[in-house]
Design an enzyme around this catalytic site. Structure first.
Site, PDB file in Angstrom:
ATOM      1  N   TYR A  15      49.881  34.260  34.741  1.00 44.45           N
ATOM      2  CA  TYR A  15      48.791  34.591  35.300  1.00 44.45           C
ATOM      3  C   TYR A  15      48.018  33.177  35.378  1.00 44.45           C
ATOM      4  CZ  TYR A  15      43.960  35.822  34.084  1.00 44.45           C
ATOM      5  OH  TYR A  15      42.406  36.640  34.001  1.00 44.45           O
ATOM      6  N   LYS A  27      39.440  31.776  34.304  1.00 41.82           N
ATOM      7  CA  LYS A  27      38.724  32.700  33.555  1.00 41.82           C
ATOM      8  C   LYS A  27      38.815  31.347  32.340  1.00 41.82           C
ATOM      9  CE  LYS A  27      39.146  36.662  34.803  1.00 41.82           C
ATOM     10  NZ  LYS A  27      38.408  37.457  34.888  1.00 41.82           N
ATOM     11  N   THR A  72      44.798  48.709  35.784  1.00 42.37           N
ATOM     12  CA  THR A  72      43.550  48.358  37.087  1.00 42.37           C
ATOM     13  C   THR A  72      44.538  48.013  38.309  1.00 42.37           C
ATOM     14  OG1 THR A  72      42.624  46.465  36.607  1.00 42.37           O
ATOM     15  CG2 THR A  72      42.001  47.809  35.961  1.00 42.37           C
TER      16      THR A  72
HETATM   17  P1  NAD Z   1      39.551  45.996  39.722  1.00 43.82           P
HETATM   18  O1  NAD Z   1      40.639  45.611  41.317  1.00 43.82           O
HETATM   19  O2  NAD Z   1      39.568  47.413  39.212  1.00 43.82           O
HETATM   20  O3  NAD Z   1      38.365  45.032  40.095  1.00 43.82           O
HETATM   21  C1  NAD Z   1      38.110  44.001  40.278  1.00 43.82           C
HETATM   22  C2  NAD Z   1      37.156  44.285  41.317  1.00 43.82           C
HETATM   23  O4  NAD Z   1      36.763  42.758  42.343  1.00 43.82           O
HETATM   24  C3  NAD Z   1      37.438  45.231  42.683  1.00 43.82           C
HETATM   25  O5  NAD Z   1      36.892  45.892  42.702  1.00 43.82           O
HETATM   26  C4  NAD Z   1      37.540  44.011  44.248  1.00 43.82           C
HETATM   27  O6  NAD Z   1      36.249  44.553  44.719  1.00 43.82           O
HETATM   28  C5  NAD Z   1      36.737  43.592  43.200  1.00 43.82           C
HETATM   29  N1  NAD Z   1      36.502  41.516  44.935  1.00 43.82           N
HETATM   30  C6  NAD Z   1      37.683  41.186  44.536  1.00 43.82           C
HETATM   31  N2  NAD Z   1      37.068  39.943  45.772  1.00 43.82           N
HETATM   32  C7  NAD Z   1      35.898  40.558  46.338  1.00 43.82           C
HETATM   33  C8  NAD Z   1      35.110  39.804  46.703  1.00 43.82           C
HETATM   34  N3  NAD Z   1      35.258  38.934  47.115  1.00 43.82           N
HETATM   35  N4  NAD Z   1      33.425  40.293  46.720  1.00 43.82           N
HETATM   36  C9  NAD Z   1      33.379  41.197  45.993  1.00 43.82           C
HETATM   37  N5  NAD Z   1      34.242  42.024  45.174  1.00 43.82           N
HETATM   38  C10 NAD Z   1      35.150  41.352  44.847  1.00 43.82           C
HETATM   39  O7  NAD Z   1      40.465  45.797  38.434  1.00 43.82           O
HETATM   40  P2  NAD Z   1      39.647  45.525  36.779  1.00 43.82           P
HETATM   41  O8  NAD Z   1      40.838  44.917  35.476  1.00 43.82           O
HETATM   42  O9  NAD Z   1      39.061  45.816  36.522  1.00 43.82           O
HETATM   43  O10 NAD Z   1      38.610  43.269  37.034  1.00 43.82           O
HETATM   44  C11 NAD Z   1      37.928  43.652  36.854  1.00 43.82           C
HETATM   45  C12 NAD Z   1      37.275  41.781  35.657  1.00 43.82           C
HETATM   46  O11 NAD Z   1      38.271  42.469  34.419  1.00 43.82           O
HETATM   47  C13 NAD Z   1      37.716  41.005  36.747  1.00 43.82           C
HETATM   48  O12 NAD Z   1      37.935  39.960  36.308  1.00 43.82           O
HETATM   49  C14 NAD Z   1      39.421  40.881  35.986  1.00 43.82           C
HETATM   50  O13 NAD Z   1      39.984  39.841  35.618  1.00 43.82           O
HETATM   51  C15 NAD Z   1      39.092  41.704  34.457  1.00 43.82           C
HETATM   52  N6  NAD Z   1      39.981  41.378  33.423  1.00 43.82           N
HETATM   53  C16 NAD Z   1      41.301  42.511  33.675  1.00 43.82           C
HETATM   54  C17 NAD Z   1      41.903  42.704  32.526  1.00 43.82           C
HETATM   55  C18 NAD Z   1      43.159  43.637  32.933  1.00 43.82           C
HETATM   56  O14 NAD Z   1      44.657  43.190  32.226  1.00 43.82           O
HETATM   57  N7  NAD Z   1      42.908  44.707  34.092  1.00 43.82           N
HETATM   58  C19 NAD Z   1      41.723  42.272  31.221  1.00 43.82           C
HETATM   59  C20 NAD Z   1      40.858  41.571  31.464  1.00 43.82           C
HETATM   60  C21 NAD Z   1      39.770  41.068  32.185  1.00 43.82           C
HETATM   61  O1  0WE Z   2      42.610  39.097  35.491  1.00 46.84           O
HETATM   62  C1  0WE Z   2      43.414  40.053  35.780  1.00 46.84           C
HETATM   63  C2  0WE Z   2      43.470  40.587  37.537  1.00 46.84           C
HETATM   64  C3  0WE Z   2      43.974  39.296  38.358  1.00 46.84           C
HETATM   65  C4  0WE Z   2      44.347  39.005  39.657  1.00 46.84           C
HETATM   66  C5  0WE Z   2      45.502  40.233  39.817  1.00 46.84           C
HETATM   67  C6  0WE Z   2      45.242  40.026  41.207  1.00 46.84           C
HETATM   68  C7  0WE Z   2      46.932  41.068  41.602  1.00 46.84           C
HETATM   69  C8  0WE Z   2      46.955  41.344  43.509  1.00 46.84           C
HETATM   70  C9  0WE Z   2      43.591  38.374  40.366  1.00 46.84           C
HETATM   71  N1  0WE Z   2      43.763  38.160  41.685  1.00 46.84           N
HETATM   72  C10 0WE Z   2      45.151  38.784  42.075  1.00 46.84           C
HETATM   73  N2  0WE Z   2      45.316  39.294  43.637  1.00 46.84           N
HETATM   74  C11 0WE Z   2      45.721  40.015  44.272  1.00 46.84           C
HETATM   75  O2  0WE Z   2      46.998  40.071  44.956  1.00 46.84           O
HETATM   76  N3  0WE Z   2      44.035  40.098  34.527  1.00 46.84           N
HETATM   77  C12 0WE Z   2      43.884  40.426  33.161  1.00 46.84           C
HETATM   78  C13 0WE Z   2      45.229  41.891  34.698  1.00 46.84           C
HETATM   79  C14 0WE Z   2      46.527  40.784  35.416  1.00 46.84           C
HETATM   80  O3  0WE Z   2      46.353  39.858  35.999  1.00 46.84           O
HETATM   81  C15 0WE Z   2      47.916  38.993  36.048  1.00 46.84           C
HETATM   82  C16 0WE Z   2      47.781  39.662  34.220  1.00 46.84           C
HETATM   83  C17 0WE Z   2      47.301  40.366  33.345  1.00 46.84           C
HETATM   84  C18 0WE Z   2      47.314  40.842  32.187  1.00 46.84           C
HETATM   85  C19 0WE Z   2      49.145  37.712  36.578  1.00 46.84           C
HETATM   86  C20 0WE Z   2      49.948  37.464  35.995  1.00 46.84           C
HETATM   87  C21 0WE Z   2      49.779  37.800  34.839  1.00 46.84           C
HETATM   88  C22 0WE Z   2      49.428  38.734  33.610  1.00 46.84           C
END
Ligand code: NAD
Ligand code: 0WE
Length: 270
Positions: A155, A162, A193
Site C-alpha cells: 500500500y 491516507k 472495486t
Molecule cells: P473506485 O475506483 O471505484 O473509485 C476511485 C475513484 O477515484 C474513481 O471514480 C476515479 O475516477 C477517481 N479518481 C481518480 N483520479 C481522479 C482525479 N484526478 N479526479 C477525479 N477523480 C479521480 O474505487 P473505490 O475503492 O470505490 O475508491 C474510493 C475511495 O475509497 C478511495 O479514496 C479509496 O482509497 C478508498 N478506499 C477503498 C478501499 C477498497 O478496498 N476499495 C478501502 C478503503 C478505502
Molecule cells: O485505497 C485503495 C486503492 C488505492 C489505489 C489503487 C490503485 C490501483 C490502480 C490507488 N491508486 C491506484 N492506481 C492504479 O493504477 N485501497 C484501500 C484498495 C487497496 O489498494 C491496495 C491495497 C488495498 C487494500 C494496494 C496495495 C495493497 C493493498
C-alpha cells in the site's frame, strides 16, 4: 421521511457500480437526499450516466480534481443548480502503480507528489471551493484505509497519503466547526472495486482480512453507504474530525485469533 431529506449532496469519485461512491449514492437516495455526481475522465461517461439515471440524478459533471479550474467550475455549476450544498463526499484516491508495489523507499518524488495531490489535496481543494456554498448542519466526508495507521504491504505511498488525509480531516474539522460544518472519514476494509482490482495480491489479502476480522466477513459499499448516511445526517450532529472504521472490527485485533470458528457457542463452552 428519510435521514437526509432536504439535503443536497454532491458525490465525487463514482466510477462504476462497484464503487464505494455508488454504495453511498444508493444509501443517500434511499434516505431522501437530492444528489449530484462528479466523475473523472470522459471514459467514465458511459458508466456514470446510466447510474445517474437509475437514481434520477440530474446533476452530473466531469471534474478532474488535479485541476483548480475544474474544481472551481463544478462548484460554480453546483451553485447554479442547487443553490446551497449540505454534503460533499470525496471518494477519490490515486497513486501510480509503481508506487504500490515493492519497497516504499523506492517511491519517486513525482509519484509522491501525484498521490498526495489526487488523494489528499483534492479533499482540501473541494472543501475550499464548496465552503461558501455550504449550510450550517452540513458535512464533508472522505474515504480512508487502515494502511494510514499501520503498515499494509504494497500500500506504500497510499498509506502515507491516507495518513495525511486523516490529518487533513481533523484540521478541516477544526476550521469548519465554528460554521456548523462537520468533517469526517470512513476507514473501510478492503472492497473489490476498480481501484482495488488493479492491485497485485489483493485477492489473498481480501480473504485473509475476513479470516482475521472479528466478524469474519468482508465489508461492502452498502456498509459504507449506511455509515455515510449516519455521519452526514443530523444523527451525527456533534461528531466531527472522526475516523469511523467500517471494517468488521479488523483494526481492534493485535494478534490473530487461532480458533477456526469462535462462534458464540464455543466462546461460552470455553
Ligand atoms: P473506485 O475506483 O471505484 O473509485 C476511485 C475513484 O477515484 C474513481 O471514480 C476515479 O475516477 C477517481 N479518481 C481518480 N483520479 C481522479 C482525479 N484526478 N479526479 C477525479 N477523480 C479521480 O474505487 P473505490 O475503492 O470505490 O475508491 C474510493 C475511495 O475509497 C478511495 O479514496 C479509496 O482509497 C478508498 N478506499 C477503498 C478501499 C477498497 O478496498 N476499495 C478501502 C478503503 C478505502
Ligand atoms: O485505497 C485503495 C486503492 C488505492 C489505489 C489503487 C490503485 C490501483 C490502480 C490507488 N491508486 C491506484 N492506481 C492504479 O493504477 N485501497 C484501500 C484498495 C487497496 O489498494 C491496495 C491495497 C488495498 C487494500 C494496494 C496495495 C495493497 C493493498
Amino acid at each position: 421521511m428519510g435521514l437526509l431529506t432536504g439535503k443536497n449532496a454532491l458525490i465525487f469519485g463514482l466510477a462504476n457500480d462497484k464503487s464505494i461512491a455508488w454504495g453511498i449514492a444508493q444509501a443517500f437516495a434511499r434516505e431522501g437526499a437530492n444528489l449530484g455526481f462528479s466523475y473523472a475522465g470522459e471514459m467514465l461517461t458511459k458508466r456514470v450516466r446510466p447510474l445517474a439515471e437509475q437514481l434520477n440524478v440530474k446533476f452530473v459533471e466531469e471534474c478532474d480534481v488535479a485541476s483548480d479550474e475544474q474544481i472551481a467550475a463544478v462548484a460554480e455549476k453546483a451553485k447554479a443548480h442547487f443553490g446551497e450544498i449540505d454534503i460533499v463526499v470525496h471518494s477519490i484516491g490515486f497513486a501510480n502503480k509503481d508506487e504500490l508495489q515493492g519497497y516504499f523507499y523506492n517511491t519517486s518524488r513525482a509519484g509522491f507528489h501525484l498521490a498526495m495531490d489526487i488523494s489528499v489535496y483534492s479533499f482540501v481543494g473541494l472543501a475550499r471551493a464548496f465552503q461558501p456554498l455550504m449550510r450550517r448542519g452540513g458535512s464533508l466526508l472522505t474515504l480512508t484505509y487502515y494502511g494510514a495507521v499501520k503498515v499494509a504491504p504494497n500500500y506504500n505511498m497510499m498509506g502515507v497519503a491516507k495518513a495525511a488525509l486523516e490529518a487533513s480531516t481533523r484540521y478541516l474539522a477544526a476550521d469548519f466547526g465554528p460554521q456548523g460544518i462537520r468533517v469526517n472519514a470512513i476507514s473501510a476494509g478492503p472492497i473489490r472495486t476498480l481501484a482495488a482490482m488493479g492491485v497485485s495480491g489483493f485477492r489473498d489479502m481480501y480473504k485473509n482480512y475476513a479470516d482475521m476480522a472479528p466478524m469474519r466477513e468482508n465489508v461492502t459499499p452498502a456498509d459504507c453507504g449506511n455509515a455515510a448516511v449516519f455521519l452526514c445526517s443530523d444523527m451525527a450532529a456533534h461528531t466531527t474530525g472522526e475516523i469511523l472504521y467500517v471494517d468488521s472490527g479488523y483494526n481492534i485485533m493485535g494478534v490473530m485469533d487461532p480458533r477456526k470458528e469462535s462462534n458464540q457457542a464455543s466462546v461460552v463452552s470455553g
